[in-house]
Design an enzyme around this catalytic site. Structure first.
Site, mmCIF file in Angstrom:
data_model
loop_
_atom_site.group_PDB
_atom_site.id
_atom_site.type_symbol
_atom_site.label_atom_id
_atom_site.label_comp_id
_atom_site.label_asym_id
_atom_site.label_seq_id
_atom_site.Cartn_x
_atom_site.Cartn_y
_atom_site.Cartn_z
ATOM 1 N N SER A 1 -10.412 18.144 -10.027
ATOM 2 C CA SER A 1 -10.326 19.219 -9.029
ATOM 3 C C SER A 1 -9.580 18.787 -7.770
ATOM 4 O O SER A 1 -9.794 17.693 -7.246
ATOM 5 C CB SER A 1 -11.760 19.615 -8.641
ATOM 6 O OG SER A 1 -11.732 20.519 -7.576
ATOM 7 N N GLY B 1 -12.019 23.647 -5.358
ATOM 8 C CA GLY B 1 -13.363 24.160 -5.078
ATOM 9 C C GLY B 1 -13.359 25.602 -4.593
ATOM 10 O O GLY B 1 -12.555 25.979 -3.736
ATOM 11 N N TYR C 1 -20.976 17.229 0.759
ATOM 12 C CA TYR C 1 -21.150 18.676 0.667
ATOM 13 C C TYR C 1 -22.638 18.988 0.494
ATOM 14 O O TYR C 1 -23.474 18.078 0.359
ATOM 15 C CB TYR C 1 -20.310 19.224 -0.496
ATOM 16 C CG TYR C 1 -18.829 18.983 -0.308
ATOM 17 C CD1 TYR C 1 -18.184 19.415 0.855
ATOM 18 C CD2 TYR C 1 -18.068 18.321 -1.273
ATOM 19 C CE1 TYR C 1 -16.817 19.196 1.041
ATOM 20 C CE2 TYR C 1 -16.710 18.101 -1.097
ATOM 21 C CZ TYR C 1 -16.084 18.536 0.065
ATOM 22 O OH TYR C 1 -14.745 18.308 0.245
ATOM 23 N N HIS D 1 -17.196 11.899 2.505
ATOM 24 C CA HIS D 1 -15.959 11.969 3.302
ATOM 25 C C HIS D 1 -15.984 11.080 4.546
ATOM 26 O O HIS D 1 -14.936 10.688 5.034
ATOM 27 C CB HIS D 1 -15.646 13.415 3.689
ATOM 28 C CG HIS D 1 -15.135 14.206 2.511
ATOM 29 N ND1 HIS D 1 -14.113 13.757 1.709
ATOM 30 C CD2 HIS D 1 -15.520 15.380 1.978
ATOM 31 C CE1 HIS D 1 -13.885 14.626 0.747
ATOM 32 N NE2 HIS D 1 -14.730 15.624 0.885
ATOM 33 N N GLU D 2 -17.182 10.755 5.040
ATOM 34 C CA GLU D 2 -17.223 9.938 6.262
ATOM 35 C C GLU D 2 -17.288 8.439 5.977
ATOM 36 O O GLU D 2 -17.397 7.637 6.889
ATOM 37 C CB GLU D 2 -18.447 10.327 7.095
ATOM 38 C CG GLU D 2 -18.280 11.674 7.755
ATOM 39 C CD GLU D 2 -19.602 12.392 7.895
ATOM 40 O OE1 GLU D 2 -20.247 12.628 6.851
ATOM 41 O OE2 GLU D 2 -19.987 12.700 9.017
ATOM 42 N N ARG E 1 -7.860 6.621 -9.004
ATOM 43 C CA ARG E 1 -6.744 5.684 -9.211
ATOM 44 C C ARG E 1 -6.499 5.378 -10.696
ATOM 45 O O ARG E 1 -6.231 4.231 -11.076
ATOM 46 C CB ARG E 1 -6.959 4.400 -8.411
ATOM 47 C CG ARG E 1 -6.827 4.575 -6.904
ATOM 48 C CD ARG E 1 -5.399 4.771 -6.441
ATOM 49 N NE ARG E 1 -4.654 3.517 -6.444
ATOM 50 C CZ ARG E 1 -3.614 3.296 -7.224
ATOM 51 N NH1 ARG E 1 -3.162 4.216 -8.064
ATOM 52 N NH2 ARG E 1 -2.986 2.142 -7.146
ATOM 53 N N CYS F 1 3.470 17.281 -3.615
ATOM 54 C CA CYS F 1 3.499 15.877 -4.017
ATOM 55 C C CYS F 1 4.781 15.227 -3.528
ATOM 56 O O CYS F 1 5.863 15.801 -3.688
ATOM 57 C CB CYS F 1 3.417 15.784 -5.541
ATOM 58 S SG CYS F 1 3.660 14.100 -6.117
ATOM 59 N N VAL G 1 30.956 2.939 -0.994
ATOM 60 C CA VAL G 1 31.865 4.078 -1.087
ATOM 61 C C VAL G 1 32.624 4.261 0.218
ATOM 62 O O VAL G 1 32.045 4.169 1.311
ATOM 63 C CB VAL G 1 31.059 5.347 -1.445
ATOM 64 C CG1 VAL G 1 31.975 6.563 -1.481
ATOM 65 C CG2 VAL G 1 30.373 5.154 -2.788
HETATM 66 P P1 FAD Z 1 17.540 5.024 1.919
HETATM 67 O O1 FAD Z 1 16.279 4.759 1.227
HETATM 68 O O2 FAD Z 1 17.810 4.242 3.134
HETATM 69 O O3 FAD Z 1 18.720 4.876 0.889
HETATM 70 C C1 FAD Z 1 20.076 4.886 1.265
HETATM 71 C C2 FAD Z 1 20.890 4.204 0.198
HETATM 72 O O4 FAD Z 1 22.275 4.391 0.506
HETATM 73 C C3 FAD Z 1 20.683 2.697 0.129
HETATM 74 O O5 FAD Z 1 20.346 2.335 -1.199
HETATM 75 C C4 FAD Z 1 22.002 2.111 0.560
HETATM 76 O O6 FAD Z 1 22.315 0.892 -0.129
HETATM 77 C C5 FAD Z 1 22.990 3.201 0.175
HETATM 78 N N1 FAD Z 1 24.225 3.204 0.941
HETATM 79 C C6 FAD Z 1 24.396 3.207 2.282
HETATM 80 N N2 FAD Z 1 25.708 3.247 2.590
HETATM 81 C C7 FAD Z 1 26.400 3.285 1.439
HETATM 82 C C8 FAD Z 1 27.779 3.347 1.104
HETATM 83 N N3 FAD Z 1 28.745 3.419 2.020
HETATM 84 N N4 FAD Z 1 28.112 3.360 -0.207
HETATM 85 C C9 FAD Z 1 27.163 3.311 -1.195
HETATM 86 N N5 FAD Z 1 25.847 3.263 -0.907
HETATM 87 C C10 FAD Z 1 25.476 3.247 0.382
HETATM 88 N N6 FAD Z 1 8.273 6.586 3.408
HETATM 89 C C11 FAD Z 1 7.207 7.254 3.025
HETATM 90 O O7 FAD Z 1 7.294 8.475 2.876
HETATM 91 N N7 FAD Z 1 6.038 6.640 2.746
HETATM 92 C C12 FAD Z 1 5.898 5.311 2.862
HETATM 93 O O8 FAD Z 1 4.812 4.785 2.632
HETATM 94 C C13 FAD Z 1 7.004 4.560 3.265
HETATM 95 N N8 FAD Z 1 6.917 3.228 3.414
HETATM 96 C C14 FAD Z 1 7.996 2.526 3.816
HETATM 97 C C15 FAD Z 1 7.871 1.165 3.968
HETATM 98 C C16 FAD Z 1 8.961 0.415 4.363
HETATM 99 C C17 FAD Z 1 8.793 -1.060 4.530
HETATM 100 C C18 FAD Z 1 10.205 1.049 4.610
HETATM 101 C C19 FAD Z 1 11.401 0.244 5.030
HETATM 102 C C20 FAD Z 1 10.327 2.412 4.478
HETATM 103 C C21 FAD Z 1 9.226 3.167 4.091
HETATM 104 N N9 FAD Z 1 9.281 4.542 3.961
HETATM 105 C C22 FAD Z 1 8.202 5.243 3.550
HETATM 106 C C23 FAD Z 1 10.480 5.284 4.352
HETATM 107 C C24 FAD Z 1 11.289 5.736 3.149
HETATM 108 O O9 FAD Z 1 11.530 4.642 2.312
HETATM 109 C C25 FAD Z 1 12.576 6.382 3.630
HETATM 110 O O10 FAD Z 1 12.268 7.530 4.378
HETATM 111 C C26 FAD Z 1 13.453 6.793 2.467
HETATM 112 O O11 FAD Z 1 13.799 5.655 1.710
HETATM 113 C C27 FAD Z 1 14.719 7.470 2.942
HETATM 114 O O12 FAD Z 1 15.480 7.783 1.813
HETATM 115 P P2 FAD Z 1 17.063 7.909 1.857
HETATM 116 O O13 FAD Z 1 17.463 8.096 0.451
HETATM 117 O O14 FAD Z 1 17.445 8.941 2.836
HETATM 118 O O15 FAD Z 1 17.598 6.537 2.425
HETATM 119 FE FE1 SF4 Z 2 0.203 11.088 -5.647
HETATM 120 FE FE2 SF4 Z 2 2.015 12.846 -4.933
HETATM 121 FE FE3 SF4 Z 2 -0.318 12.812 -3.664
HETATM 122 FE FE4 SF4 Z 2 1.438 10.838 -3.270
HETATM 123 S S1 SF4 Z 2 1.678 12.977 -2.726
HETATM 124 S S2 SF4 Z 2 -0.775 10.656 -3.699
HETATM 125 S S3 SF4 Z 2 2.366 10.662 -5.274
HETATM 126 S S4 SF4 Z 2 0.025 13.289 -5.797
#
Ligand code: FAD
Ligand code: SF4
Ligand code: NAP
Length: 677
Positions: free
Chosen positions: A29, A63, A170, A256-257, A292, A357, A452
């Site tokens: 649920s 629920g 609850y 929950h707490e 989990r 999600c 690129v």
């Molecule tokens: P990026 O993930 O930065 O990807 C960009 C890609 O573009 C890279 O692979 C790079 O190599 C490539 N690139 C750049 N320039 C070029 C070019 N000129 N040519 C070819 N390729 C290029 N977010 C959450 O929601 N939850 C979390 O728990 C979370 N934890 C995180 C923990 C850490 C330690 C870090 C660093 C980040 C975390 N984030 C988390 C943030 C999340 O990872 C980013 O918001 C997300 O990755 C952004 O996605 P993006 O695709 O925009 O950029």
């Molecule tokens: Fe799982 Fe999606 Fe919820 Fe993250 S947001 S815990 S991946 S169901």
């Protein structure tokens, strides 16, 4: 070998007497917020039907309250309301007549969102918005009758059964626990009296619905409360509930707490299943375990160990509605795994937003976000294989477009390759694995180690160019920031720069907290080892004191390092972290003596350390290493050039907007853009 052969227990039917479950996979649920939304029943019908088609054996809805005082949200107490619910049950049974769907009856007691809320003794919950009124004898009888009516209405609406929730803080559980039940009449005092109301609810519901209807009773296997339920009390309740007619006992592991994480990503897979296993030995009816369990091999091993008869996977069904079919067909590597981040599910639920999600933005948006085949097939270049570029590429290719995906790095994943290295975030590997497999499944042309340039894309061979190049870490404008003591978070996480014994972290956003976790951590990751997790959080699985935690001191393992985590804002650190998980990160760091300081002004870096002003007083923090986690700026160099050259070019993810960006926003934005191309 087919998945059915590999997971023989998961795919064996379960005979419940009057009916049979086709397999042992249950969608647990979850309140989605659709229950109260306009057009919510149509949306829930589509949401649940998609999961039914995906192969699950039984579904339990979010629920639904039996009366106004029990929720303040959706309720089922009238025939008119039952008609709405029939939309759900008919959609599910049409999708697959063998799938069972049960409605959860949730009386929230002191946690209800109404000033009419009730509880045994008027004890207010720390998390409840209103002070509950004390139930008198007459109003207790009314609650019991409302449970009966609700269950009858659920049967009329076409449900195969109901689940009664007797845990989590609850109403039913507040009768069970001494700290919320102070009564001295027949509903309080001795355990027999405290148990009377939940048992009576079960008895009345069974009488109301007859024998040919599934009634699941959800019990706290461990409520995680100091002074919570003892093991004997748990067993006594389960046996009594069985005696008065429950078809199945489901175990829950929280109140929950409680101050113990039970479903966050730092919790090991299937951590609590053994508790259900112990209870199962005491009972003659099937049991459900949960928490989990996110992949078929984990579910199978729980069943093989004899820890349960049915395995509940709630959030994993948000992440991938087809999880069970994929397992059955031996396509496990195509499963979009729930990473237990809670960012789009629980955190949305707790803040009044529709649940979805992070890894599957279609969840709960099935009627408005669809990935239909494209009317005109286009040739698309995607630059950047982080979460945004990957999500865009997969959705576009799935719709039939020809996609070339470039990344400068030698692996896909972007910043997820950093996230996965943080202790407790190992699940992030799974998202990268999923996307890697989808690249093959959908025939995406992947070009790694290709930085690129505009020239590469300007030759006109692409109809659309998508820039998903992410971000650049911000280097704050602080005097001496080029000093060798200063290192960026990327180098630290990759282990490419040494970190000293005395550390200051500039910036306390999500990444500052993750880096503090990394540098203060010692030993195994608790997420990968149940004993380590139990020690860290003070849980005694073996002796099961009251609540599983009473009197058990957490054993803190920490690195031999002094760590200071700082921000300029004067607010409490970690305020921007997720509502359901932020407290776990703060508590972990506090236990490791990480100093958290807000209202810091950075004055400069010298050989002496980091010069700061805190509460008007200038001081030098004598540190060896200063780690910069001061946010990011967009990396969007190609965009202007391509646009000026007349290309049809789009920005997604961090390249579009770095401020407040997280993977949830990046994947959602990219998927929606790819759904419309
Ligand atoms: P990026 O993930 O930065 O990807 C960009 C890609 O573009 C890279 O692979 C790079 O190599 C490539 N690139 C750049 N320039 C070029 C070019 N000129 N040519 C070819 N390729 C290029 N977010 C959450 O929601 N939850 C979390 O728990 C979370 N934890 C995180 C923990 C850490 C330690 C870090 C660093 C980040 C975390 N984030 C988390 C943030 C999340 O990872 C980013 O918001 C997300 O990755 C952004 O996605 P993006 O695709 O925009 O950029
Ligand atoms: Fe799982 Fe999606 Fe919820 Fe993250 S947001 S815990 S991946 S169901
Ligand atoms: P962030 O959350 O925006 O935090 C940046 C931090 O740097 C803040 O503490 C900010 O606080 C500080 N800062 C900003 N500008 C600064 C400057 N010029 N000088 C000094 N300090 C400065 O960004 P992030 O931590 O880099 O995280 C990036 C994204 O990834 C975020 O969206 C985050 O939600 C996401 N993420 C999420 C999680 C998670 O568990 N959900 C984990 C990691 C990352 P002050 O301005 O007050 O100093």
């Amino acid at each position: 070998m087919s998945g059915v052969e590999r997971y023989p227990n998961l795919f064996s039917p379960l005979d419940l007497g009057h009916t049979t479950l086709k397999n042992r996979a249950l969608m647990g649920s979850m309140h989605t917020g659709l229950e109260e939304a306009e057009g919510g029943f149509e949306r829930m019908a589509a949401f649940f039907a998609e999961r039914a088609r995906g192969g699950v054996g039984m579904i339990i809805t979010g629920g639904i309250a039996p009366n106004l005082e029990g929720g303040g949200l959706a309720k089922l107490s009238t025939a008119e309301e039952a008609v709405q619910h029939a939309l759900i049950t008919s959609a599910v049974h049409q999708a697959d007549p063998d799938v069972k769907i049960c409605m959860q009856i949730l009386h929230m007691g002191p946690l209800a969102w109404t000033d009419q809320c009730v509880s045994p003794s008027g004890v207010r919950s720390r998390l409840g918005p209103f002070a509950p009124s004390v139930l008198d004898e007459e109003s207790i009888e009314k609650q019991l009758r409302d449970f009966e009516t609700c269950a009858q209405m659920a049967k009329e609406a076409g449900y195969d059964g109901v689940e009664i929730i007797g845990s989590a803080g609850y109403l039913l559980s507040t009768f069970l626990v001494e700290k919320t039940n102070l009564r001295t009449d027949r509903w309080g005092g001795s355990y027999e009296n405290r148990m009377r109301f939940p048992v009576e609810v079960m008895r009345r519901v069974r009488e109301a619905v007859g024998e040919d209807f599934i009634v699941i009773f959800r019990i706290a296997g461990m409520d995680m409360l100091q002074g919570g339920m003892s093991w004997d009390e748990v067993v006594t309740l389960a046996k009594k509930v069985e005696e008065v007619g429950a078809s199945i006992i489901s175990t829950h592991f929280t109140w929950h707490e409680a101050a113990v994480p039970t479903i966050a990503t730092m919790v090991p897979r299937a951590a609590f299943a053994s508790v259900t296993g112990r209870l199962r030995k005491e009972l003659g009816i099937p049991t459900i375990t949960s928490n989990r369990i996110n992949m078929p091999d984990v579910a199978e091993s729980v069943l093989v160990a004899g820890d349960a008869d049915i395995v509940s996977m709630a959030r994993p069904m948000l992440a991938d509605p087809e999880l069970v079919n994929k397992a059955a067909e031996g396509r496990e590597d195509e499963i979009n795994t729930c990473i237990a981040c809670n960012q789009a599910c629980l955190d949305h639920g707790f803040t009044g937003r529709t649940v979805s999600c992070l890894v599957n933005p279609r969840a709960c948006h099935e009627t408005e976000l669809s990935y239909e085949p494209a009317a005109t097939v286009k040739t698309i270049a995607v630059v950047g294989a982080g979460p945004a570029g990957l999500a865009y590429s997969v959705v576009a290719a799935q719709r039939g477009h020809r996609v070339t995906l470039y990344d400068a790095a030698d692996e896909i994943g972007g910043q997820f390759n950093l996230a996965k290295r943080i202790p407790g975030k190992e699940e992030f590997y799974e998202t990268i694995r999923y996307f890697r497999r989808m690249i093959d499944v959908h025939g995406i042309d992947l070009k790694l180690e290709t930085k690129v340039t505009a020239e590469l894309l300007r030759d006109g061979s692409f109809d659309e160019v998508v820039i998903a190049t992410g971000i650049e870490p911000r280097l704050p404008d602080i005097e001496g920031i080029e000093h060798p003591k200063v290192v960026g978070y990327v180098d630290v996480i990759k282990g490419e720069k040494p970190v000293g014994k005395k550390v200051a972290i500039i910036g306390a956003g999500g990444i500052g907290f993750d880096v503090a976790e990394l540098v203060s951590h010692e030993g195994k990751s608790g997420a990968l080892d149940i004993d380590t997790f139990a020690r860290e959080w003070g849980i005694d699985f073996e002796h099961h004191p009251r609540g599983g935690v009473t009197g058990v001191e957490p054993v803190v393992a920490k690195a031999d390092r002094e760590v200071i985590l700082m921000q300029r804002k004067s607010t409490r650190l970690g305020r921007g972290l997720g509502k359901s998980t932020g407290w776990t990160h703060r508590l972990t760091l506090q236990r490791r003596d990480v100093k958290m300081i807000s209202g810091v002004e950075y004055l400069g870096v010298t050989d002496e350390g980091l010069h700061v002003r805190i509460e008007g007083e200038a001081q030098v923090l004598d540190v060896d290493t200063i780690i910069v986690c001061a946010g990011q700026t967009s990396l969007r160099v190609l965009y202007d050039e391509l646009e000026a050259a007349g290309a049809s070019v789009h920005l997604v993810g961090g390249a579009f907007e770095a401020a407040e960006l997280d993977a949830k926003t990046a994947i959602d934005q990219a998927s929606r853009l790819a759904a419309s191309v």
